[in-house]
Motif scaffolding. Sequence first.
Motif, mmCIF file in Angstrom:
data_model
loop_
_atom_site.group_PDB
_atom_site.id
_atom_site.type_symbol
_atom_site.label_atom_id
_atom_site.label_comp_id
_atom_site.label_asym_id
_atom_site.label_seq_id
_atom_site.Cartn_x
_atom_site.Cartn_y
_atom_site.Cartn_z
ATOM 1 N N ARG A 137 0.836 -1.182 0.000
ATOM 2 C CA ARG A 137 0.000 0.000 0.000
ATOM 3 C C ARG A 137 0.883 1.248 0.000
ATOM 4 O O ARG A 137 2.100 1.170 0.242
ATOM 5 N N VAL A 138 0.274 2.382 -0.266
ATOM 6 C CA VAL A 138 1.036 3.637 -0.334
ATOM 7 C C VAL A 138 1.791 3.883 0.973
ATOM 8 O O VAL A 138 2.966 4.282 0.956
ATOM 9 N N GLY A 139 1.170 3.594 2.111
ATOM 10 C CA GLY A 139 1.816 3.820 3.394
ATOM 11 C C GLY A 139 3.008 2.920 3.649
ATOM 12 O O GLY A 139 3.809 3.192 4.560
ATOM 13 N N GLN A 140 3.140 1.862 2.866
ATOM 14 C CA GLN A 140 4.264 0.941 3.021
ATOM 15 C C GLN A 140 5.414 1.247 2.062
ATOM 16 O O GLN A 140 6.447 0.569 2.106
ATOM 17 N N LEU A 141 5.256 2.260 1.208
ATOM 18 C CA LEU A 141 6.320 2.601 0.261
ATOM 19 C C LEU A 141 7.626 3.013 0.952
ATOM 20 O O LEU A 141 8.703 2.649 0.476
ATOM 21 N N PRO A 142 7.586 3.782 2.060
ATOM 22 C CA PRO A 142 8.862 4.102 2.719
ATOM 23 C C PRO A 142 9.625 2.861 3.175
ATOM 24 O O PRO A 142 10.855 2.801 3.044
ATOM 25 N N ALA A 143 8.926 1.855 3.682
ATOM 26 C CA ALA A 143 9.591 0.619 4.090
ATOM 27 C C ALA A 143 10.156 -0.109 2.870
ATOM 28 O O ALA A 143 11.255 -0.673 2.925
#
Length: 282
Positions: A137-143
């Motif tokens: 998901r978009v919120g997991q892109l930094p990881a």
Amino acid sequence: MIDAHHHLWDPARRDYPWMAGAALDPIRRPYTVDDLRAVTKAAGVHATVLVQTVSSAEETAEFLAIAAGEPVIAGVVGWVDLEAPDVADRLAVPGPLVGIRHQVETEPDEQWLLRPAVLAGLEAVASAGLAYDLLVRVGQLPAATALADRLPQLRLVLDHAAKPPIAAGEWEPWASGVAELAARENVVCKLSGLVTEADWTGWEVGHLRRYVDHVLDVFGPSRLLFGSDWPVCELAASYELVVDAAVALTGGLSDAERLAVFEHNARAVYGLDAGGEPPPRG
């Protein structure tokens, strides 16, 4: 043309948690190799990559057996328990295994990819010469970006361009997150799954263009792969319509660039040789 992302399933044999809800009733039926042959032949697709649908080693074994006897399936992106201590042994399976995927998008921990045990498993994936598909998901892109930095030797494949919010018409933080991930040279992106991120009943090619232009800009044609996401795509479009949309959206590319997107990049990323079979891994 190579379709670098599709599935097969049979709800009568296996439970698919992501398929819950009445909205998915239209695809809650078996999709077989016979169905795959029919749609790929009609669309002019000569080879495919079959991708896991559940966290099941049994499903992966079934897919590898299917692929071994089906010429159109050139490779399998399967599943393995990345946190298992013997993950390297579990990756040593017979058949055309070309990659691994876990449905990270369902993990509540946005840092799941950076867990020490997961990182150790992903190191084993890289050592086995396999790619790793990122379903995030978009919120997991930094990881995912941190993972790309941590394991530069691992080939990462971003599925469905991280599912941009097309139906809502939203842009950020998706656009900047994808651009940051694309700055890592060990990451490629699949031009797949976009019709089901748009309005299923009212989407048009023009609704996808801004998002496709962005991934073309940040990844470039040399790091994009076409995928149908069939049969999921049937919620919004037929197989042939998905192919037609992808061709239209890449119409500004040169012939060589389109050949890369629709064939050569999939061969390189997943290690498919000219005959559609994966070479020996090591």
